[in-house]
Design a protein around this motif. Structure first.
Motif, short mmCIF file in Angstrom:
data_model
loop_
_atom_site.label_atom_id
_atom_site.label_comp_id
_atom_site.label_asym_id
_atom_site.label_seq_id
_atom_site.Cartn_x
_atom_site.Cartn_y
_atom_site.Cartn_z
N ASN A 98 0.86 -1.16 0.05
CA ASN A 98 0.21 0.09 0.06
C ASN A 98 0.93 1.07 0.02
O ASN A 98 0.35 2.12 -0.92
CB ASN A 98 -0.78 0.07 1.37
CG ASN A 98 -1.92 -1.14 1.10
OD1 ASN A 98 -2.07 -1.63 -0.18
ND2 ASN A 98 -2.57 -1.47 2.21
N LEU A 143 -9.28 3.14 -2.49
CA LEU A 143 -10.04 2.12 -2.97
C LEU A 143 -9.00 0.88 -2.51
O LEU A 143 -9.43 -0.23 -1.80
CB LEU A 143 -10.50 2.05 -4.31
CG LEU A 143 -11.76 2.58 -4.50
CD1 LEU A 143 -12.04 2.52 -5.97
CD2 LEU A 143 -12.81 2.37 -3.50
N VAL A 144 -7.70 0.87 -3.05
CA VAL A 144 -6.91 -0.34 -2.94
C VAL A 144 -6.57 -0.50 -1.39
O VAL A 144 -6.42 -1.35 -0.70
CB VAL A 144 -5.46 0.06 -3.40
CG1 VAL A 144 -4.42 -0.84 -3.13
CG2 VAL A 144 -5.82 -0.15 -5.00
N ALA A 179 -9.53 -1.95 0.40
CA ALA A 179 -9.79 -3.30 -0.09
C ALA A 179 -8.56 -4.36 0.73
O ALA A 179 -8.96 -5.19 1.23
CB ALA A 179 -9.60 -3.49 -1.66
N SER A 180 -7.43 -3.59 0.81
CA SER A 180 -6.46 -4.61 0.95
C SER A 180 -6.07 -4.79 2.69
O SER A 180 -6.10 -5.88 3.18
CB SER A 180 -5.13 -4.16 0.46
OG SER A 180 -4.81 -2.93 1.12
N GLN A 227 -8.18 13.75 -13.62
CA GLN A 227 -7.17 12.32 -13.57
C GLN A 227 -6.67 12.00 -12.29
O GLN A 227 -6.54 10.91 -11.74
CB GLN A 227 -6.33 12.25 -14.60
CG GLN A 227 -7.16 12.39 -16.18
CD GLN A 227 -7.56 11.02 -16.68
OE1 GLN A 227 -7.16 10.09 -15.82
NE2 GLN A 227 -8.21 10.93 -17.65
N ILE A 251 3.25 9.86 -9.83
CA ILE A 251 2.75 9.94 -10.98
C ILE A 251 1.85 11.41 -11.04
O ILE A 251 1.50 12.09 -12.00
CB ILE A 251 1.51 9.08 -11.29
CG1 ILE A 251 2.56 7.62 -11.44
CG2 ILE A 251 0.70 8.86 -12.42
CD1 ILE A 251 1.76 6.30 -11.56
N LEU A 281 -8.41 8.43 -6.00
CA LEU A 281 -9.57 7.25 -5.63
C LEU A 281 -9.01 6.02 -5.53
O LEU A 281 -9.50 4.98 -4.87
CB LEU A 281 -10.73 7.63 -6.38
CG LEU A 281 -11.87 6.63 -6.39
CD1 LEU A 281 -12.51 6.79 -5.20
CD2 LEU A 281 -12.90 6.64 -7.69
N ILE A 282 -8.27 5.54 -6.70
CA ILE A 282 -7.61 4.13 -7.04
C ILE A 282 -6.86 3.72 -5.51
O ILE A 282 -7.16 2.64 -5.05
CB ILE A 282 -6.86 4.22 -8.03
CG1 ILE A 282 -7.81 4.20 -9.40
CG2 ILE A 282 -6.22 2.75 -8.21
CD1 ILE A 282 -6.94 4.53 -10.80
N LYS A 302 -8.81 10.69 -9.72
CA LYS A 302 -8.94 9.40 -10.00
C LYS A 302 -7.85 8.38 -9.39
O LYS A 302 -8.24 7.47 -8.68
CB LYS A 302 -9.12 9.09 -11.64
CG LYS A 302 -9.83 7.82 -11.85
CD LYS A 302 -9.68 7.45 -13.50
CE LYS A 302 -10.76 8.26 -14.28
NZ LYS A 302 -10.96 7.92 -15.58
N LEU A 303 -6.76 9.12 -9.51
CA LEU A 303 -5.64 8.33 -8.99
C LEU A 303 -5.67 8.02 -7.36
O LEU A 303 -5.56 7.17 -6.87
CB LEU A 303 -4.25 8.84 -9.41
CG LEU A 303 -3.83 8.86 -11.01
CD1 LEU A 303 -2.60 9.52 -11.22
CD2 LEU A 303 -3.66 7.25 -11.33
N PRO A 342 -12.42 5.46 4.26
CA PRO A 342 -13.17 6.59 5.02
C PRO A 342 -14.33 6.20 5.68
O PRO A 342 -15.08 5.13 5.47
CB PRO A 342 -14.06 7.21 3.66
CG PRO A 342 -13.54 6.07 2.48
CD PRO A 342 -12.46 5.36 3.04
N LEU A 360 2.24 1.89 -3.41
CA LEU A 360 1.29 2.24 -4.23
C LEU A 360 1.04 3.95 -4.13
O LEU A 360 1.04 4.64 -5.03
CB LEU A 360 0.02 1.62 -4.40
CG LEU A 360 -0.95 1.92 -5.55
CD1 LEU A 360 -0.59 1.25 -6.75
CD2 LEU A 360 -2.44 0.92 -5.06
N ALA A 402 -0.02 13.82 -14.27
CA ALA A 402 -1.48 13.64 -14.66
C ALA A 402 -1.95 14.44 -15.63
O ALA A 402 -1.72 15.76 -15.59
CB ALA A 402 -2.36 13.30 -13.32
N LEU A 429 3.93 5.58 -5.23
CA LEU A 429 3.88 5.70 -6.84
C LEU A 429 2.83 6.51 -7.42
O LEU A 429 2.94 7.44 -8.30
CB LEU A 429 3.44 4.28 -7.32
CG LEU A 429 3.84 3.94 -8.72
CD1 LEU A 429 5.24 3.85 -8.76
CD2 LEU A 429 2.98 2.36 -9.06
#
Lengths: 323, 99, 492, 141, 120
Positions: E41, E70-71, E74-75, E60, E51, E66-67, E63-64, E119, E44, E55, E47
C-alpha cells in the motif's frame, strides 16, 4: 525497453499457463489461473486494446476466478467429508499420451507455418471503420463496431448469455430453493467494507458504461462490474439471490427485449433490420447499452448464484421431480 | 537524461519482475491462504503496473482499467474466505512440502 | 425483402415470450409461432424461386464492414425443412411433455433459441456470425440434453459440451487466421480472394477439424450416441435431424462454395474415407445395440457418413458429376432429416408405450401399436434408400455421380451402406413381428396419445413424399448461387 | 519482431499447451481451465496477427470482446453442469473407462418410464406386471 | 520537479520489491500478511504521488487518489479476512508457541486492523 517488457510479460504468461497445467493441487491451478487472467489483461494493454484489458480484468480475473474458486470449494468441501485423503491432489488417471502429443505438436507447427506465410491483406477494415464512424453515432470505434456495424453479432451473443442462464435455472431443482441456506456468519469488517465499496463499484460500473461511447468501456465491462458488486453482496452475507429471484426473469431478459424491440421497430420505418434512424443512433445505442449492462450484470450474477450448494448430499439421486 | 516514457517503462518493468516473483509464492505456498495472499499481491502490483503503463503509453484509459482492477482484486479473496471454509471443521494443516 | 430478418426475429420473439410468461400455455403458443415461421419460410421460398438468390445487409452496412444474410436456393430449402420439422416436433412435444412436468418448464425457451440459431446459421454469410450461431446452437442443444437433470443426461451433456466447445475453438482459430490473411470475414468476398497458400490451407483444415467434431463424423463421434440416445424423444429428433446438419452445412459452404478450388483431391478422398468408415462403424455399432434409442443414434452416425461422400464426388470431377453429387448430398441431408426425426419420434412413442428402452421389450408390439411401428418402418424405408423414398433419390443421384466420374469404390460403399442400414432396421422388425410373442400377448401396453403417433407418421410420410416430389427441391438446390455459381458454369 | 507477433506466438504456444492438457487430463475442472486458456490463446492470435505490421484494428478487438463474453458464458455453463453432475454422481470425471454408452441399468430405466406411463395413462393401473425382463445384463451393451 | 518524481517512483518500486521479498522470505502466514499489506500500500501511495504531477488533468489526478484509497480499504479488509481464516483453520504454525491470547471460548483479542484508513 518496452520490447523487453513485452518479452518478459509473454514469458510470464506462458509460465503461469504452465503452472495451471502442471500443478498437481487443484486449488493451486485455480490461483495460477487468476494470475493468468491478470497477466492477460496486461497483455491486452500492450496490444493497444484497453477495452479488452478492461473486459479481461472485469470478467476474467474477477468473475471467472470467483466461479473457479467456488467450484474448487465445492469439490474440497465434499471430498473432505467423504474420505480424509487430501482432496485437492489430483488422483484421477491420465489419458494415453499419443493424442495429446500429436495434437500439441501438430497445432504448433501448423500455426507457426500459418503465421510465417501470411499473405498481405487486400481489404482493410480499419479504414472502413474510420470512414463510417461519423454516422455510427459513437466516437469510440470498438463500441461502433459492436453496437452498430456488427450489432447482429452482439444480439446473438446476448442470446448466448441468456441461454446459459436459462439452462442454469432449468438444472436447479425447485426443492433447492425451499431448503434453508445456513445464515452466513455476520462479519463486521466485511459488512463495513461492503457498505463503502458497493457504491464505489456501482458508480464505476455506470462510469464505464457511460465512457463506452467515447473511450474504452461499454455495456459488457459495466455489466461485469455490476455482477461483481452483486457477487460481493452475496458473499458478504446478504441473500441477494433470494431478492433477485422475484424480478430475475424480467431483469435477465430486459436487455435482450429492448435490443430486439429497437431492432424490429426500426424496420417499420422501411429501414433494414437493425438500422438506427439517422439522428438517433447515439442515444439509441446508449439506451440499449444501459439496459444491456443491467441484464448482463444480473445474468452473470445468476450464473454464480444458480450453482448447487456445496453441502449437497453427494452420490444420491437428486430428487429432481418435484411432483 | 533518459526521456520520460523510458523511465516509466523501467518502473513498470521492475514492478513486473516483482509480480513474477510473486508467482513463486503461489507455486510453493504451503497452504491455500498463502496462495490467496499472493493473488492479493498480484491485484495491488497489477494496479501499480497499469498506472505506470498509463504514463508510459500515454493512454489515460488505463487508469480506468486500474480502477476496475482495484475494485475487483478483493472479490477473489472474499470468495475464497467465505466459500472455502464454512463446511469444513478445523482441517489439519496441509502435510505437503512444509518448508 | 424484409422476409429474411423476419425468419430470425420470430423465433427470438417467441423465445422471449416463453421465457418471460411461463404461466401461459406455452405448447399451443409455440405451435402458433411455428405456423407463422412456416408461412414466412414458404413465402421466402417462393420469392427466391421467382427472382433468384437475395443478399440482405443488416444495419444497412455493406459487406465487409457489416454482416450480410444470404438467401439462395440451398438456404431456403433448409429453412423450409427446419420450419417443417420443428412444427411437427413442437406438436409432438406438446403431448409428450405432459409426462415430464419438470422438463416442460424450460423446454420451450431452449426450443426457440435453438431454432433462432439454426435459422441464423442457414442465412449467415459472415464467418464470425456463423461462430456465434454455432455457440448458440451448442449451448441450447446441451441445455436440452441435460434438461432431466439425471446422472446420465448430465454426463451426456458434459461430453457433448466439451466436444462442441473444442470444435468451436478450432473453427474460431480458422476464422482468426483467415481474417489476418485477407482482412475480411464475408464469405462471398473471401471466395474471390482466397488462393492456395499455407495460411489458407491451415485455416480451412482447422475449421474442417472443428466442424467434423461438431458433426460427429466417425473418429470424433463419441459424444453423439449418449447425447442423442439419452435425451427426450423430441429433443433427440431435433438434434439428430437439424443440429448435426448445421455444422455440416458450414463445411459444405466452406469447401464447395467459398473455397471451391482449394480442396485438394487427396483431401476430398480422405473426407470420403472418413465418411465410409463412419457408415460401416455406425452400422455395426447400431447392430450391436440393446436399446432402441441407441440404435437410432448410431444410425445417425452412419447416415452422416453418406453426407461426407459429397466431397470426393464433387471435387476434381466433371461439372456434371459434381452437380449430381451436390444435389444428391443436399437431398440426402433433407431426406435424412425428415426420416431420422420421424424415427426418433416414433421410437419415443414406442418406448413410452412399452415402458422400457430395450429392443427385446418391443416383442410383438406390431399388433398393439401399429401406427408408430408403421411410421418407424416408413422412416426406415427412406433411410435404407428403397425406391419410393427421398433417401432413394438422394442415393441414386450420388450413385450416378460416382458412376459418371468413374469412382467405383464409392459405388460399392453406397450400396454396402444401404445393405447395412437394412440389417439393423430389420433387427427391430424381427423383434416386433415376433409371432411367438404376439400369440402369448405378452406385456400390457399403454395406449400412446394420438398426437404422438400422428406427428411421427406425418414426418415419415414427408420423407417418403420427397421421393415423388424430388424435382422441386432439386431444381432449387442447383440454382446458381449469385454471381459465382458453386460449381462454375453449371446450368441447372 | 514486433510485440504483436510476439504475443501471437505466445497465443500459439498457449493453444498447443492447452490442447495437450485438454486431451491428457480426465478431471473435468482441469479441462475447463484448459479450454479457457485455449480460448485466450485463440483471441491472442486473432488480435496479434491482425495487428502485426498493421495499425490498431478495432474489428478483431470487437470480435474478441464478443468472444470473451461467449467464452465466459460457455465456461459458466460447463461449471454449472459439472457441479450438478458432481453433486448427483460424486464423480469428477466422465466414466471413460466403463462402456461408452451410459450405464442404463435395468430397474432405473423402467422405473422412470413406468412413472411416465402412470402419469400419462392412470387408467391402466397394472403396477405388478413388469415388461419381460430381458436376460441381457447391462454389462455387455 | 522531475527529480522529486523520480525519487517518489523509485521509492514506490522499492517498497513493492520489499513487499514481495517479505512475501517470499517470511515463513509464517501472519508475517506475510504484514509484508504485503503495509509495503504494497505504501509503495502504491508513493507511486501515485510520483505520477500525480504528470497526470493530464485534475480529475485524472483525483481518479488516481480514488484508486489508491480503494486499494487501501480493500487490502486492509482482505488482510483481516485472511488473518481470520488462518486463525480459524490453524493453518499457520505459530513460530513461538501458542500465544496465550486465545481465551477459553476461542474468542481472541480483537486484532486492531493495521491501517484501516478507509473513509469511516
Amino acid at each position: 525497453m518496452n520490447l523487453a517488457f513485452d518479452i518478459v510479460l509473454g514469458l510470464a504468461l506462458l509460465l503461469t499457463a504452465l503452472g495451471v497445467f502442471s500443478s498437481k493441487d487443484l486449488f493451486r491451478a485455480v490461483v495460477m489461473f487468476i494470475a493468468f487472467g491478470l497477466l492477460l489483461a496486461l497483455v491486452w494493454v500492450r496490444l493497444d486494446a484497453p477495452d479488452l484489458a478492461l473486459a479481461e480484468a472485469a470478467i476474467g480475473a474477477g468473475l471467472t476466478g470467483v466461479l473457479m474458486i467456488d467450484a474448487v470449494a465445492h469439490l474440497s468441501a465434499n471430498t473432505l467429508q467423504n474420505d480424509q485423503r487430501d482432496d485437492q491432489y489430483d488422483h484421477s488417471p491420465k489419458r494415453p499420451l499419443w493424442l495429446p502429443v500429436i495434437s500439441c505438436v501438430g497445432l504448433f507447427v501448423l500455426l507457426l507455418g500459418a503465421i510465417r506465410f501470411r499473405p498481405e491483406a487486400s481489404v482493410s477494415l480499419p479504414d472502413m471503420v474510420r470512414d463510417n464512424i461519423a454516422e455510427s453515432g459513437v466516437e469510440h470505434p470498438i463500441t461502433a463496431v459492436l453496437l452498430n456495424f456488427r450489432s447482429y453479432d452482439t444480439l446473438l451473443e446476448i442470446a448466448v448469455l441468456l441461454v446459459a442462464v436459462v439452462v442454469a435455472m432449468a438444472l436447479k431443482p425447485a426443492a433447492e430453493d425451499r431448503v434453508h441456506q445456513p445464515p452466513p456468519a455476520h462479519d463486521p469488517i466485511l459488512h463495513g467494507l461492503t457498505a463503502r465499496l458497493l457504491p464505489a463499484m456501482l458508480l464505476v460500473g455506470m462510469y464505464v458504461l457511460w465512457a463506452g461511447s467515447y473511450m474504452p468501456g461499454g455495456a459488457f465491462q459495466g455489466g461485469a462490474i455490476l455482477a461483481a458488486a452483486l457477487v460481493f453482496l452475496q458473499l458478504a452475507g446478504f441473500a441477494v439471490d433470494r431478492y433477485a429471484a422475484s424480478l430475475l426473469r424480467l431483469g435477465l431478459a430486459l436487455g435482450f427485449l429492448v435490443f430486439l424491440t429497437v431492432a424490429v421497430s426500426v424496420m417499420i420505418g422501411g429501414r433494414p433490420f437493425l438500422t438506427y434512424p439517422e439522428g438517433f443512433a447515439g442515444q439509441l445505442i446508449f439506451f440499449i447499452e444501459a439496459m444491456l449492462t443491467l441484464s448482463i450484470g444480473l445474468i452473470l450474477f445468476s450464473l454464480f448464484s444458480q450453482n448447487p450448494p456445496h453441502s449437497g448430499a453427494v452420490g444420491h439421486q437428486g430428487a429432481n421431480h418435484d411432483q | 537524461m533518459i526521456e520520460a516514457h523510458t523511465a516509466w517503462y523501467l518502473a513498470s518493468f521492475v514492478l513486473l519482475l516483482t509480480l513474477i516473483a510473486g508467482l513463486l509464492r503461489i507455486w510453493h505456498g504451503p497452504n491455500p491462504a498463502d496462495r490467496m495472499l499472493a493473488a492479493q499481491l498480484f491485484g495491488t502490483t497489477g494496479v501499480g503496473i497499469l498506472l505506470t503503463l498509463a504514463q508510459a503509453m500515454q493512454m489515460p484509459a488505463l487508469n480506468d482499467v486500474a480502477l476496475v482492477l482495484a475494485l475487483l482484486a478483493t472479490i477473489a479473496m472474499v470468495a475464497f474466505v467465505k466459500r472455502m471454509s464454512p463446511q469444513q471443521g478445523p482441517t489439519k494443516s496441509q502435510p505437503e512440502d512444509q518448508p | 425483402m424484409n422476409l429474411i430478418p423476419l425468419l430470425l426475429v420470430i423465433p427470438l420473439a417467441w423465445a422471449l415470450i416463453s421465457l418471460l410468461l411461463p404461466r401461459l400455455p406455452l405448447g399451443p403458443i409455440a405451435v402458433l409461432g411455428m405456423l407463422v415461421q412456416l408461412i414466412a419460410s414458404a413465402l421466402l421460398w417462393r420469392s427466391v424461386q421467382l427472382d433468384g438468390a437475395a443478399r440482405y445487409a443488416i444495419g444497412d452496412w455493406m459487406a465487409p464492414l457489416g454482416i450480410t444474410l444470404v438467401a439462395d436456393g440451398l438456404t431456403v430449402t433448409l429453412l423450409a425443412m427446419t420450419a417443417l420439422i420443428a412444427i411437427i416436433c413442437a406438436v409432438y412435444a406438446l403431448f409428450y411433455l405432459r409426462a415430464h412436468p419438470h422438463e416442460k418448464r424450460y423446454f420451450w425457451p431452449l426450443f426457440w433459441f435453438l431454432l433462432a440459431a439454426l435459422n441464423g446459421i442457414w442465412l449467415a454469410g459472415d464467418l464470425f456470425n456463423l461462430y456465434v450461431g454455432l455457440e448458440l446452437v451448442t449451448l441450447a442443444a446441451v441445455g436440452m440434453v441435460t434438461l432431466s437433470g439425471k446422472r446420465n443426461a448430465l454426463a451426456a451433456g458434459l461430453r457433448y459440451l466439451y466436444a462442441a466447445l473444442l470444435g468451436s475453438l478450432g473453427y474460431l482459430l480458422g476464422v482468426a487466421l483467415l481474417y489476418s490473411a485477407y482482412g475480411t470475414l464475408d464469405m462471398q468476398q473471401l471466395s474471390q480472394l482466397m488462393e492456395n497458400n499455407w495460411t489458407t490451407q491451415a485455416a480451412l483444415l482447422l475449421m474442417t477439424l472443428g466442424l467434423l467434431v461438431k458433426t460427429a463424423i466417425f473418429p470424433l463421434h463419441a459424444w453423439l450416441p449418449p447425447a442423442h440416445g439419452g435425451a427426450l424423444a423430441p429433443v433427440s429428433a431435433l438434434l439428430s435431424a437439424l443440429v448435426v446438419k448445421s455444422s455440416f452445412y458450414i463445411l459444405a459452404r466452406l469447401w464447395l462454395d467459398a473455397g471451391s478450388g482449394l480442396l485438394p483431391v487427396a483431401g476430398a478422398q480422405l473426407l470420403g474415407v472418413l465418411g465410409a468408415s463412419a457408415i460401416f462403424y455406425g452400422g455395426f455399432k447400431a447392430l450391436q445395440q440393446k436399446e432402441i434409442k441407441m440404435l437410432v443414434a448410431y444410425s445417425t452416425v452412419a447416415q452422416l457418413g453418406y453426407l461426407m461422400l459429397v466431397f470426393p464426388l464433387a471435387t476434381g470431377t466433371s461439372p456434371a458429376a459434381a452437380m449430381l453429387a451436390w444435389q444428391g448430398g443436399m437431398l440426402h441431408l433433407v431426406a435424412h432429416a425428415f426420416a431420422k426425426a420421424a424415427m426418433f419420434l416414433s421410437v419415443g412413442t414406442l418406448v413410452l408405450a412399452v415402458g422400457s428402452k430395450q429392443i427385446s421389450a418391443l416383442a410383438g408390439i406390431s399388433t398393439r401399436i401399429p401406427l408408430s411401428l408403421f411410421a418407424f418402418g416408413l422412416a426406415g424405408v427412406s433411410l435404407m434408400g428403397l425406391p419410393p423414398s427421398g433417401g432413394f433419390n438422394a442415393k441414386w443421384l450420388m450413385l450416378q455421380s460416382a458412376m459418371t466420374s468413374g469412382q467405383w469404390h464409392w459405388v460399392i460403399v453406397l450400396s454396402l451402406g444401404s445393405l447395412l442400414t437394412a440389417t439393423y432396421i430389420f433387427k427391430v422388425f424381427r423383434v416386433s413381428f415376433d409371432q411367438q410373442a404376439i400369440d402369448q400377448g405378452k406385456g400390457v401396453v399403454a395406449r400412446a396419445h394420438w398426437g404422438l403417433e400422428v406427428s411421427a407418421l406425418l414426418l415419415a410420410a414427408i420423407a417418403i413424399g420427397l421421393g415423388f416430389a424430388a424435382a422441386l427441391p432439386i431444381e432449387l438446390l442447383s440454382l446458381p448461387q449469385l454471381e459465382n455459381g458453386a460449381l462454375e458454369g453449371v446450368s441447372p | 519482431m514486433t510485440s504483436d507477433l510476439w504475443f501471437a506466438l505466445m497465443g500459439v504456444a498457449l493453444i498447443a499447451l492447452a490442447a495437450f492438457t485438454f486431451f491428457r487430463q480426465v478431471h473435468l475442472l482441469r479441462r475447463i481451465l484448459a479450454f479457457n486458456i485455449m480460448g485466450s490463446g485463440v483471441f491472442l492470435v486473432m488480435v496479434g496477427m491482425a495487428q502485426h505490421q498493421r495499425e490498431t484494428d478495432p474489428v478483431p478487438q470487437a470480435l474478441v470482446l464478443t468472444g470473451i463474453v461467449v467464452a465466459v458464458s460457455a465456461t459458466a455453463l460447463a461449471l454449472i453442469i459439472f457441479r450438478r453432475f458432481y453433486s448427483v454422481s460424486g464423480q469428477v470425471e466422465l466414466d471413460e473407462y466403463q462402456i461408452e454408452e451410459p450405464t442404463q441399468n435395468e430397474d432405473h430405466a423402467s422405473d422412470t418410464m413406468k412413472d411416465n406411463i402412470n402419469s400419462l395413462q392412470d387408467a391402466l393401473q397394472s403396477d405388478d406386471e413388469a415388461p419381460a425382463k430381458p436376460s441381457a445384463s447391462k454389462g455387455d451393451q | 520537479m522531475i527529480y522529486v518524481q523520480i525519487l517518489l517512483v523509485s521509492l514506490g518500486c522499492l517498497f513493492f520489491i520489499v513487499g514481495t521479498l517479505g512475501l517470499l522470505r517470511f515463513d509464517d502466514a501472519y508475517s506475510r500478511i504484514h509484508a504485503i499489506t503495509k509495503a504494497d500500500n505504501l509503495g502504491l501511495g508513493l507511486l501515485v504521488l510520483g505520477i500525480l504531477p504528470s497526470a493530464l488533468s485534475v480529475p485524472q489526478g483525483l481518479k488516481l487518489i480514488l484508486i489508491w484509497v480503494l486499494v487501501l480499504a480493500a487490502s486492509a479488509t482482505a488482510s483481516y479476512l485472511i488473518a481470520h481464516y488462518i486463525k480459524q483453520h490453524q493453518l499457520s504454525k505459530l513460530p513461538h508457541g501458542a500465544r496465550p491470547d486465545t481465551t477459553a471460548d476461542g474468542q481472541d483479542a480483537e486484532p486492531d486492523p493495521t491501517n484501516e484508513r478507509g473513509p469511516q
